[in-house]
Design an enzyme around this catalytic site. Structure first.
Site, mmCIF file in Angstrom:
data_model
loop_
_atom_site.group_PDB
_atom_site.id
_atom_site.type_symbol
_atom_site.label_atom_id
_atom_site.label_comp_id
_atom_site.label_asym_id
_atom_site.label_seq_id
_atom_site.Cartn_x
_atom_site.Cartn_y
_atom_site.Cartn_z
ATOM 1 N N VAL A 11 -3.236 -2.090 2.840
ATOM 2 C CA VAL A 11 -2.280 -2.248 1.752
ATOM 3 C C VAL A 11 -1.330 -1.058 1.822
ATOM 4 O O VAL A 11 -1.667 -0.015 2.368
ATOM 5 C CB VAL A 11 -2.951 -2.329 0.351
ATOM 6 C CG1 VAL A 11 -3.700 -3.632 0.187
ATOM 7 C CG2 VAL A 11 -3.846 -1.137 0.093
ATOM 8 N N SER A 12 -0.138 -1.218 1.248
ATOM 9 C CA SER A 12 0.888 -0.184 1.358
ATOM 10 C C SER A 12 0.737 0.942 0.346
ATOM 11 O O SER A 12 1.080 2.079 0.621
ATOM 12 C CB SER A 12 2.275 -0.807 1.206
ATOM 13 O OG SER A 12 2.487 -1.729 2.247
ATOM 14 N N THR A 13 0.242 0.625 -0.848
ATOM 15 C CA THR A 13 0.128 1.647 -1.892
ATOM 16 C C THR A 13 -1.245 1.586 -2.537
ATOM 17 O O THR A 13 -1.946 0.575 -2.453
ATOM 18 C CB THR A 13 1.175 1.437 -3.004
ATOM 19 O OG1 THR A 13 0.870 0.229 -3.700
ATOM 20 C CG2 THR A 13 2.581 1.387 -2.450
ATOM 21 N N GLN A 51 -2.012 -1.345 -4.943
ATOM 22 C CA GLN A 51 -2.388 -2.643 -4.396
ATOM 23 C C GLN A 51 -3.884 -2.645 -4.107
ATOM 24 O O GLN A 51 -4.486 -1.605 -3.873
ATOM 25 C CB GLN A 51 -1.591 -2.929 -3.124
ATOM 26 C CG GLN A 51 -0.110 -3.059 -3.367
ATOM 27 C CD GLN A 51 0.670 -3.202 -2.064
ATOM 28 O OE1 GLN A 51 0.264 -2.698 -1.025
ATOM 29 N NE2 GLN A 51 1.796 -3.884 -2.133
#
Length: 188
Positions: A8-10, A13
């Site tokens: 996931v990017s952050t 998330q």
């Protein structure tokens, strides 16, 4: 052995959806990263790739979780193929052990890259249109144009310290000196 990789990017998330899908795909071990896809260094992906052995299968939830671009995906999958490692992307239904899977991989990769490029072009066009209407993004300046003459005058006053000016205008020294140099002359 089937090995999973999720990203996931952050931190806001959640990996749950990907992890559930990888578990359902019978992955015996799963590596996870919380890092932007644009970042080339992904520590857990690196560990995952090191762990893979001939005959293993790398399983990802979606192509964009694994590669940053079509070129990156193709390079990584070719490297896996050279090592005798299979690749499966669950969402796109890609399994590189079959001719159809390899074709699907190239088609979906090209479409994903096309979609990202269109989104980037829309963003650039939106920013350009906003600039033409006089709207500028980014953080507001710490020192307004109205305050600048007063700050300049205070900088020339020998009885007023830099710390007092910074406190009065809620600035750091670095911000003050970027706007008005130590000599009191305007810099921006």
């Amino acid at each position: 052995m089937r090995i999973g990789y999720a990203r996931v990017s952050t931190g806001e998330q959640k990996l749950n959806l990907q992890l559930d899908a990888l578990e359902a795909a019978d992955c015996k071990k799963t590596y996870t990263d919380t890092i932007s896809g644009a970042t080339s260094s992904r520590p857990e992906l690196d560990k995952c790739l090191e762990h893979l052995r001939e005959g293993d299968t790398l399983v990802v939830w979606r192509l964009d979780r694994f590669g940053r671009s079509l070129k990156d995906l193709v390079t990584k999958i070719e490297a896996l193929d050279e090592r005798g490692v299979e690749f499966v992307s669950l969402t796109e239904g890609i399994d590189t052990t079959t001719a159809q899977g390899r074709l699907a991989f190239h088609l979906f990769g090209a479409l994903a890259e096309f979609e990202r490029e269109i989104a980037r072009e829309r963003t650039v066009a939106g920013l350009r249109a906003a600039r033409e209407r006089g709207r500028v993004g980014g953080r507001p300046r710490a020192l307004s144009e109205e305050d600048l003459p007063q700050v300049q005058a205070l900088m020339k006053d020998p009885y007023v310290s830099t710390a007092q000016i910074c406190e009065r205008f809620d600035l750091s020294k670095a911000t003050l000196y970027r706007s008005v140099g130590p000599d009191g002359k305007r810099r921006r």
